[in-house]
Design a protein around this motif. Structure first.
Motif, PDB file in Angstrom:
ATOM      1  N   TYR A 138      -8.536   9.032   4.202  1.00 40.94           N
ATOM      2  CA  TYR A 138      -9.368   8.277   3.269  1.00 40.94           C
ATOM      3  C   TYR A 138     -10.561   7.630   3.976  1.00 40.94           C
ATOM      4  O   TYR A 138     -11.681   7.605   3.455  1.00 40.94           O
ATOM      5  N   PHE A 153       0.850  -1.187   0.000  1.00 41.72           N
ATOM      6  CA  PHE A 153       0.000   0.000   0.000  1.00 41.72           C
ATOM      7  C   PHE A 153       0.889   1.241   0.000  1.00 41.72           C
ATOM      8  O   PHE A 153       1.697   1.435   0.908  1.00 41.72           O
ATOM      9  N   THR A 172      -2.664   9.569   5.695  1.00 44.53           N
ATOM     10  CA  THR A 172      -3.414   9.413   4.444  1.00 44.53           C
ATOM     11  C   THR A 172      -4.522   8.387   4.608  1.00 44.53           C
ATOM     12  O   THR A 172      -5.659   8.583   4.168  1.00 44.53           O
ATOM     13  N   TRP A 173      -4.199   7.258   5.251  1.00 45.51           N
ATOM     14  CA  TRP A 173      -5.180   6.205   5.493  1.00 45.51           C
ATOM     15  C   TRP A 173      -6.352   6.724   6.327  1.00 45.51           C
ATOM     16  O   TRP A 173      -7.518   6.467   6.021  1.00 45.51           O
ATOM     17  N   GLN A 192     -10.245   3.632  11.979  1.00 47.04           N
ATOM     18  CA  GLN A 192      -9.751   2.262  12.088  1.00 47.04           C
ATOM     19  C   GLN A 192     -10.186   1.650  13.414  1.00 47.04           C
ATOM     20  O   GLN A 192     -10.481   0.444  13.487  1.00 47.04           O
ATOM     21  N   LEU A 235       2.240   3.970   2.173  1.00 55.99           N
ATOM     22  CA  LEU A 235       1.048   4.718   2.539  1.00 55.99           C
ATOM     23  C   LEU A 235       1.182   5.203   3.977  1.00 55.99           C
ATOM     24  O   LEU A 235       1.429   4.422   4.892  1.00 55.99           O
TER      25      LEU A 235
END
Length: 224
Positions: free
Chosen positions: A110, A84, A106-107, A126, A102
């Motif tokens: 998103y 990723f 950024t995760w 998460q 990644l």
């Protein structure tokens, strides 16, 4: 579909996926991590086998006699490439960075944007994913398996468990029967099955079916 990821360490001492072992099929591709990994690998032309460039070969290839899985090896050039990676940024740029991993920020961004697009009342994080799965798994799996799934080590029993989690977390989360349950029911059903029962339509039945107005209409619709 089940997958076994065999790891190796890259130059930065971080784990890298060395080989991917594919076993079986998945009824819900949108929830299949394996399908997404294969898509990323095909986009990067990462597999050594030339036949692996065709996605149909990945799912329809016959397993070798005596084996229940197929091992796909990465090309050497991708062993130290993160799976990723960061999106490319800049004027006229689009796609994914070939080398930059990644970032957590950024995760998180998103996930938050996905939650907003889906109309969630609260921020999608998460932690929310882990909490949602834990609440479903809790009381449906032994405590040792539950702790193994979430990498908690309150006791020493976790040191004796297999590295592969022996629990169908996806089926549990989606409220579906696990593959083991389905296979057990199928085996029991086969005990009372009529082995002499026809398994194909007769010529007369095929003729009637092909001339049925609804079948003709649907067949024409699929050709548009």
């Amino acid at each position: 579909m089940k997958a076994t990821l065999l790891h190796t360490k890259g130059e930065d001492n971080n784990p890298r996926i060395k080989t991917l072992v594919i076993d079986g099929e998945d009824d819900d591709p949108i929830f299949s991590l394996l399908d997404h990994l294969i898509s990323l690998a095909l986009n990067d032309n990462a597999f050594e086998a030339e036949s692996a460039k065709d996605v149909q070969n990945m799912f329809w290839v016959k397993m070798p006699p005596g084996k229940k899985s197929l091992t796909l090896k990465w090309k050497r050039r991708v062993l130290d490439r993160p799976v990723f990676r960061e999106p490319l940024r800049g004027v006229g740029e689009s796609g994914t960075s070939p080398t930059e991993p990644l970032r957590a920020s950024t995760w998180i961004r998103y996930l938050k944007r996905l939650g907003e697009k889906a109309g969630f009342q609260h921020a999608f994080t998460q932690y929310g994913l882990r909490r949602g799965l834990l609440n479903v798994v809790n009381h449906k799996a032994p405590a040792s398996v539950r702790d193994q799934i979430f990498d908690h080590k309150p006791g020493t029993v976790s040191w004796y468990l297999d590295e592969e989690v022996q629990f169908d977390t996806k089926a549990c989360f989606l409220g579906l029967p696990s593959n083991n349950v389905v296979q057990k029911v199928a085996r029991l059903a086969s005990l009372t099955a009529d082995a002499s029962a026809p398994t194909e339509l007769s010529s007369e039945q095929r003729a009637k079916l092909s001339q049925h107005p609804q079948v003709i209409r649907l067949s024409q619709k699929t050709k548009l």
